[in-house]
Design a protein around this motif. Sequence first.
Motif, PDB file in Angstrom:
ATOM      1  N   ALA A  24      39.089  31.422  42.339  1.00 19.96           N
ATOM      2  CA  ALA A  24      39.317  31.937  40.995  1.00 19.96           C
ATOM      3  C   ALA A  24      39.367  33.462  41.029  1.00 19.96           C
ATOM      4  CB  ALA A  24      38.196  31.495  40.052  1.00 19.96           C
ATOM      5  N   SER A  25      40.206  34.024  40.190  1.00 17.73           N
ATOM      6  CA  SER A  25      40.228  35.464  39.973  1.00 17.73           C
ATOM      7  C   SER A  25      39.485  35.747  38.675  1.00 17.73           C
ATOM      8  CB  SER A  25      41.671  35.976  39.874  1.00 17.73           C
ATOM      9  OG  SER A  25      41.701  37.314  39.402  1.00 17.73           O
ATOM     10  N   VAL A  26      38.413  36.528  38.774  1.00 21.57           N
ATOM     11  CA  VAL A  26      37.650  36.923  37.584  1.00 21.57           C
ATOM     12  C   VAL A  26      38.253  38.233  37.082  1.00 21.57           C
ATOM     13  CG1 VAL A  26      35.381  37.516  36.677  1.00 21.57           C
ATOM     14  CG2 VAL A  26      35.592  35.790  38.486  1.00 21.57           C
ATOM     15  N   GLN A  27      38.674  38.251  35.807  1.00 19.73           N
ATOM     16  CA  GLN A  27      39.417  39.393  35.281  1.00 19.73           C
ATOM     17  C   GLN A  27      38.774  39.951  34.019  1.00 19.73           C
ATOM     18  OE1 GLN A  27      43.597  38.376  35.022  1.00 19.73           O
ATOM     19  NE2 GLN A  27      43.703  37.902  37.220  1.00 19.73           N
ATOM     20  N   ASP A  28      39.031  41.226  33.757  1.00 20.45           N
ATOM     21  CA  ASP A  28      38.464  41.881  32.575  1.00 20.45           C
ATOM     22  C   ASP A  28      39.361  41.660  31.368  1.00 20.45           C
ATOM     23  OD1 ASP A  28      40.593  43.659  32.817  1.00 20.45           O
ATOM     24  OD2 ASP A  28      39.362  45.322  33.536  1.00 20.45           O
ATOM     25  N   TYR A  29      39.037  42.307  30.254  1.00 19.00           N
ATOM     26  CA  TYR A  29      39.758  42.083  28.995  1.00 19.00           C
ATOM     27  C   TYR A  29      41.212  42.550  29.064  1.00 19.00           C
ATOM     28  CZ  TYR A  29      38.929  47.063  28.241  1.00 19.00           C
ATOM     29  OH  TYR A  29      38.892  48.420  28.381  1.00 19.00           O
ATOM     30  N   ARG A  30      41.526  43.409  30.047  1.00 13.38           N
ATOM     31  CA  ARG A  30      42.900  43.880  30.216  1.00 13.38           C
ATOM     32  C   ARG A  30      43.716  42.966  31.113  1.00 13.38           C
ATOM     33  NH1 ARG A  30      41.014  49.469  32.672  1.00 13.38           N
ATOM     34  NH2 ARG A  30      39.802  47.881  33.802  1.00 13.38           N
ATOM     35  N   GLY A  31      43.055  41.977  31.701  1.00  9.96           N
ATOM     36  CA  GLY A  31      43.736  41.110  32.652  1.00  9.96           C
ATOM     37  C   GLY A  31      43.753  41.671  34.051  1.00  9.96           C
ATOM     38  N   TYR A  32      42.868  42.650  34.335  1.00 10.10           N
ATOM     39  CA  TYR A  32      42.776  43.220  35.673  1.00 10.10           C
ATOM     40  C   TYR A  32      41.777  42.425  36.506  1.00 10.10           C
ATOM     41  CZ  TYR A  32      45.176  47.449  33.982  1.00 10.10           C
ATOM     42  OH  TYR A  32      46.075  48.336  33.451  1.00 10.10           O
ATOM     43  N   HIS A  33      42.166  42.127  37.732  1.00 11.61           N
ATOM     44  CA  HIS A  33      41.274  41.427  38.657  1.00 11.61           C
ATOM     45  C   HIS A  33      40.095  42.317  39.010  1.00 11.61           C
ATOM     46  CE1 HIS A  33      40.085  38.912  42.084  1.00 11.61           C
ATOM     47  NE2 HIS A  33      39.931  40.043  42.742  1.00 11.61           N
ATOM     48  N   ILE A  34      38.869  41.810  38.810  1.00  9.35           N
ATOM     49  CA  ILE A  34      37.687  42.601  39.151  1.00  9.35           C
ATOM     50  C   ILE A  34      36.860  41.958  40.255  1.00  9.35           C
ATOM     51  CG2 ILE A  34      37.486  43.803  36.958  1.00  9.35           C
ATOM     52  CD1 ILE A  34      35.425  41.755  36.056  1.00  9.35           C
ATOM     53  N   CYS A  35      36.935  40.637  40.398  1.00 11.20           N
ATOM     54  CA  CYS A  35      36.137  39.950  41.408  1.00 11.20           C
ATOM     55  C   CYS A  35      36.751  38.599  41.726  1.00 11.20           C
ATOM     56  CB  CYS A  35      34.705  39.714  40.912  1.00 11.20           C
ATOM     57  SG  CYS A  35      33.554  41.054  41.285  1.00 11.20           S
ATOM     58  N   GLY A  36      36.342  38.061  42.860  1.00 12.58           N
ATOM     59  CA  GLY A  36      36.670  36.688  43.172  1.00 12.58           C
ATOM     60  C   GLY A  36      35.610  35.764  42.598  1.00 12.58           C
ATOM     61  N   GLY A  37      35.888  34.493  42.660  1.00 12.94           N
ATOM     62  CA  GLY A  37      34.953  33.462  42.228  1.00 12.94           C
ATOM     63  C   GLY A  37      35.447  32.124  42.720  1.00 12.94           C
ATOM     64  N   PHE A  38      34.706  31.066  42.394  1.00 12.71           N
ATOM     65  CA  PHE A  38      35.137  29.733  42.837  1.00 12.71           C
ATOM     66  C   PHE A  38      34.626  28.687  41.859  1.00 12.71           C
ATOM     67  CE2 PHE A  38      31.576  31.519  45.074  1.00 12.71           C
ATOM     68  CZ  PHE A  38      30.610  30.532  45.180  1.00 12.71           C
ATOM     69  N   LEU A  39      35.459  27.686  41.648  1.00 11.35           N
ATOM     70  CA  LEU A  39      35.200  26.650  40.651  1.00 11.35           C
ATOM     71  C   LEU A  39      34.236  25.619  41.217  1.00 11.35           C
ATOM     72  CD1 LEU A  39      36.192  25.789  37.766  1.00 11.35           C
ATOM     73  CD2 LEU A  39      37.833  24.307  38.957  1.00 11.35           C
ATOM     74  N   VAL A  40      33.075  25.451  40.553  1.00  9.77           N
ATOM     75  CA  VAL A  40      32.052  24.542  41.064  1.00  9.77           C
ATOM     76  C   VAL A  40      31.866  23.316  40.177  1.00  9.77           C
ATOM     77  CG1 VAL A  40      30.844  26.352  42.308  1.00  9.77           C
ATOM     78  CG2 VAL A  40      30.173  25.843  39.952  1.00  9.77           C
ATOM     79  N   SER A  41      32.426  23.328  38.972  1.00  5.65           N
ATOM     80  CA  SER A  41      32.392  22.168  38.089  1.00  5.65           C
ATOM     81  C   SER A  41      33.483  22.350  37.047  1.00  5.65           C
ATOM     82  CB  SER A  41      31.022  22.024  37.407  1.00  5.65           C
ATOM     83  OG  SER A  41      30.886  22.952  36.353  1.00  5.65           O
ATOM     84  N   GLU A  42      33.642  21.377  36.171  1.00  3.43           N
ATOM     85  CA  GLU A  42      34.704  21.495  35.178  1.00  3.43           C
ATOM     86  C   GLU A  42      34.445  22.620  34.173  1.00  3.43           C
ATOM     87  OE1 GLU A  42      33.081  18.066  32.065  1.00  3.43           O
ATOM     88  OE2 GLU A  42      34.928  17.733  33.207  1.00  3.43           O
ATOM     89  N   ASN A  43      33.206  23.082  34.112  1.00  3.43           N
ATOM     90  CA  ASN A  43      32.847  24.103  33.128  1.00  3.43           C
ATOM     91  C   ASN A  43      32.432  25.449  33.706  1.00  3.43           C
ATOM     92  OD1 ASN A  43      33.085  22.582  30.612  1.00  3.43           O
ATOM     93  ND2 ASN A  43      31.400  21.345  31.420  1.00  3.43           N
ATOM     94  N   PHE A  44      32.256  25.552  35.025  1.00  2.00           N
ATOM     95  CA  PHE A  44      31.662  26.769  35.582  1.00  2.00           C
ATOM     96  C   PHE A  44      32.393  27.294  36.816  1.00  2.00           C
ATOM     97  CE2 PHE A  44      28.071  25.197  33.122  1.00  2.00           C
ATOM     98  CZ  PHE A  44      27.518  26.369  32.616  1.00  2.00           C
ATOM     99  N   VAL A  45      32.500  28.624  36.860  1.00  2.00           N
ATOM    100  CA  VAL A  45      32.929  29.366  38.046  1.00  2.00           C
ATOM    101  C   VAL A  45      31.735  30.162  38.535  1.00  2.00           C
ATOM    102  CG1 VAL A  45      34.281  31.374  38.793  1.00  2.00           C
ATOM    103  CG2 VAL A  45      35.395  29.480  37.576  1.00  2.00           C
ATOM    104  N   MET A  46      31.514  30.159  39.845  1.00  3.05           N
ATOM    105  CA  MET A  46      30.429  30.924  40.455  1.00  3.05           C
ATOM    106  C   MET A  46      30.986  32.223  41.023  1.00  3.05           C
ATOM    107  SD  MET A  46      27.671  29.622  43.336  1.00  3.05           S
ATOM    108  CE  MET A  46      26.921  28.449  42.189  1.00  3.05           C
ATOM    109  N   THR A  47      30.197  33.305  40.889  1.00  5.39           N
ATOM    110  CA  THR A  47      30.586  34.598  41.425  1.00  5.39           C
ATOM    111  C   THR A  47      29.311  35.398  41.718  1.00  5.39           C
ATOM    112  OG1 THR A  47      32.013  36.538  41.042  1.00  5.39           O
ATOM    113  CG2 THR A  47      30.836  35.671  39.136  1.00  5.39           C
TER     114      THR A  47
END
Length: 247
Positions: A24-47
């Motif tokens: 997952a790409s974690v992005q700010d309110y402007r749509g800029y990539h700020i961090c990576g992440g990964f999908l661990v359930s249907e409701n949550f991304v871990m970072t």
Amino acid sequence: MPLVLGSKIINGKIAPDNKMLYMASVQDYRGYHICGGFLVSENFVMTAAHCDLYPTYVVLGNHHLRSADKLVIQIAEKYKHPYYWVVGHGYDIMLLKLSRPVQPNKTIQFIQLPSHEMTLNENEKCQVAGWGKITTRGNVVDDLRVVGVSVISPQNCQNAWTQRIPGYILPTSVICAGGYKTTKGFCQGDSGGPLVCKGMAVGIVSFNKRIPGTKLGNCNYPNVPNVYTDISKHLDWIRMILQGKKS
């Protein structure tokens, strides 16, 4: 403390489109990539907890950030580990609750987490992935890159860090892999991605060491191991959040 926040992949290769579908790409309110992440359930991304830089959206389903064919979901809530206060002192883990659930499909998958506390073997082969610079002073890239790294024992890791920062004690809840006596690992600016061993997310990109006098991670010639949060040391907290309880 001369630490730098992590995960621009060094000497890696572009990840195949049909692999690592949990990224997952974690992005700010402007749509800029700020961090990576990964999908661990249907409701949550871990970072990583230090990725609390106004995260607003999570982008899933495409390794190419400029592509129009991707899933953009707003972040509803963020749960930073309550013991986290600064990078380099452990507990660098955060869960992002999505505004709507995600169902696995041909382009999006969950990744398995450890079921119990575990210790990795020294020299175990793992992978780390992320978006961004591919050299210390290089250009940002928009394609997900992945590189193989080897696990470094806690004692060897501590010894290497102590040689560079006398008196510094690594947190107990971390994993060391890559970035030491090798040209492969991560660099600054794109933390939160997973350390993946045998198809399971065991670590979260946390920090490495910066070049003296700069804010740049020493990525071309790493002199200390890269450090990841050990997911297996935080399972009780993770389960509590995933089950909808407050931290």
